[in-house]
Scaffold this active site. Structure first.
Site, PDB file in Angstrom:
ATOM      1  N   HIS A  99      50.301   4.035 -10.901  1.00 14.38           N
ATOM      2  CA  HIS A  99      49.347   5.051 -10.444  1.00 14.38           C
ATOM      3  C   HIS A  99      48.110   5.070 -11.331  1.00 14.38           C
ATOM      4  O   HIS A  99      46.977   5.078 -10.824  1.00 14.38           O
ATOM      5  CB  HIS A  99      50.013   6.427 -10.458  1.00 14.38           C
ATOM      6  CG  HIS A  99      49.065   7.555 -10.171  1.00 14.38           C
ATOM      7  ND1 HIS A  99      48.760   7.964  -8.882  1.00 14.38           N
ATOM      8  CD2 HIS A  99      48.336   8.348 -10.999  1.00 14.38           C
ATOM      9  CE1 HIS A  99      47.891   8.964  -8.938  1.00 14.38           C
ATOM     10  NE2 HIS A  99      47.616   9.211 -10.208  1.00 14.38           N
ATOM     11  N   GLU A 100      48.302   5.052 -12.638  1.00 19.22           N
ATOM     12  CA  GLU A 100      47.153   5.062 -13.549  1.00 19.22           C
ATOM     13  C   GLU A 100      46.354   3.764 -13.421  1.00 19.22           C
ATOM     14  O   GLU A 100      45.128   3.762 -13.564  1.00 19.22           O
ATOM     15  CB  GLU A 100      47.614   5.268 -14.993  1.00 19.22           C
ATOM     16  CG  GLU A 100      48.321   6.586 -15.240  1.00 19.22           C
ATOM     17  CD  GLU A 100      47.519   7.790 -14.789  1.00 19.22           C
ATOM     18  OE1 GLU A 100      46.271   7.727 -14.784  1.00 19.22           O
ATOM     19  OE2 GLU A 100      48.139   8.810 -14.421  1.00 19.22           O
ATOM     20  N   HIS A 103      43.830   4.024 -10.744  1.00 20.61           N
ATOM     21  CA  HIS A 103      42.555   4.625 -11.144  1.00 20.61           C
ATOM     22  C   HIS A 103      41.622   3.575 -11.742  1.00 20.61           C
ATOM     23  O   HIS A 103      40.401   3.620 -11.537  1.00 20.61           O
ATOM     24  CB  HIS A 103      42.789   5.741 -12.164  1.00 20.61           C
ATOM     25  CG  HIS A 103      43.363   6.990 -11.572  1.00 20.61           C
ATOM     26  ND1 HIS A 103      42.826   7.598 -10.465  1.00 20.61           N
ATOM     27  CD2 HIS A 103      44.426   7.752 -11.943  1.00 20.61           C
ATOM     28  CE1 HIS A 103      43.524   8.685 -10.171  1.00 20.61           C
ATOM     29  NE2 HIS A 103      44.502   8.798 -11.051  1.00 20.61           N
ATOM     30  N   HIS A 107      37.918   2.566 -10.358  1.00 18.70           N
ATOM     31  CA  HIS A 107      36.728   2.492 -11.214  1.00 18.70           C
ATOM     32  C   HIS A 107      36.035   1.147 -11.053  1.00 18.70           C
ATOM     33  O   HIS A 107      34.805   1.072 -10.915  1.00 18.70           O
ATOM     34  CB  HIS A 107      37.135   2.715 -12.668  1.00 18.70           C
ATOM     35  CG  HIS A 107      35.977   2.810 -13.605  1.00 18.70           C
ATOM     36  ND1 HIS A 107      36.075   2.466 -14.942  1.00 18.70           N
ATOM     37  CD2 HIS A 107      34.679   3.191 -13.417  1.00 18.70           C
ATOM     38  CE1 HIS A 107      34.904   2.651 -15.515  1.00 18.70           C
ATOM     39  NE2 HIS A 107      34.046   3.086 -14.624  1.00 18.70           N
TER      40      HIS A 107
END
Length: 229
Positions: A99-100, A103, A107
């Site tokens: 999940h991270e 991100h 980006h």
């Protein structure tokens, strides 16, 4: 005291949802943290594999202290994973790490909602802090009507930040589950477990957004009631 006026009932749904969300993330994370992924990958290894497969070799993965303190820092381009996620081989660890990583991919691709959320950070911080203080001053001192209006306006930006956060978090989870499947890091049943963990985590953001919206509505109703008196 406006803290105890009848509009407090507006916050009840948010409070109940928040309690349920905390229960779900606690039980789901705990349950799937006891189930080891068949691949045997740690959270750090899963994150690194996803980053490399997408050409993000310059994004670092580092451990950080705390429980569920995992996050991606776009300023330094570092994925910071709590130690149990960084070292863990459970479904929970792999799901949170992916999940991270989602991100980081947002980006890198210039995902608009993430860019928008980043631009809201300064005003959101002001709105949740100084905005609330301005509202309190405006409510307790009737002569400061303009301050009350400014406080509500500032708090609105904090509410918008919470709302914008929702698509960012859900998209990161969707990317994570897709990448885990495509990279064959998790099998069918394992993906369902990872989805349960991420859905539970996403529910906490829904609860936060609902609480922010209802608090804003409450402030507006109190302000209007005061003006009518």
């Amino acid at each position: 005291m406006f803290f105890w006026d009848p509009t407090m009932v507006l916050l009840i749904p948010a409070i109940l949802l928040s309690l349920y969300a905390q229960f779900k993330i606690s039980t789901s994370y705990k349950h799937y943290s006891q189930i080891r992924s068949q691949s045997g990958l740690t959270g750090a290894q899963a994150a690194r594999a996803i980053l490399n497969s997408n050409g993000l070799y310059d994004v670092r993965v580092e451990p950080i202290r705390g429980h569920l303190s995992d996050h991606y820092d776009p300023r330094t381009r570092v994925i910071k994973l709590s130690e149990d996620v960084y070292q863990g081989t459970s479904l929970s660890s792999v799901a949170v790490a992916a999940h991270e990583t989602g991100h980081a991919l947002q980006h890198a691709s210039g995902y608009f909602p993430m860019q928008l959320r980043s631009s809201f950070v300064p005003v959101a911080n002001f709105g949740s802090g100084a905005g609330t203080m301005l509202i309190m001053v405006g409510l307790f001192v009737p002569q400061f009507g303009l301050i009350l209006q400014l406080g509500i306006l500032a708090f609105t930006f904090a509410v918008l930040f919470q709302i914008i956060t929702l698509p960012v978090e859900y998209n990161a989870s969707h990317r994570a589950l897709t990448l885990l499947q495509e990279g064959r890091m998790l099998g069918g049943e394992e993906v369902r477990g990872a989805r349960a963990v991420l859905n539970a985590a996403a529910l906490t953001y829904v609860a936060a957004a609902l609480a922010a919206v209802l608090q804003l509505v409450r402030f507006i109703l109190i302000a209007r009631g005061r003006d009518d008196d």
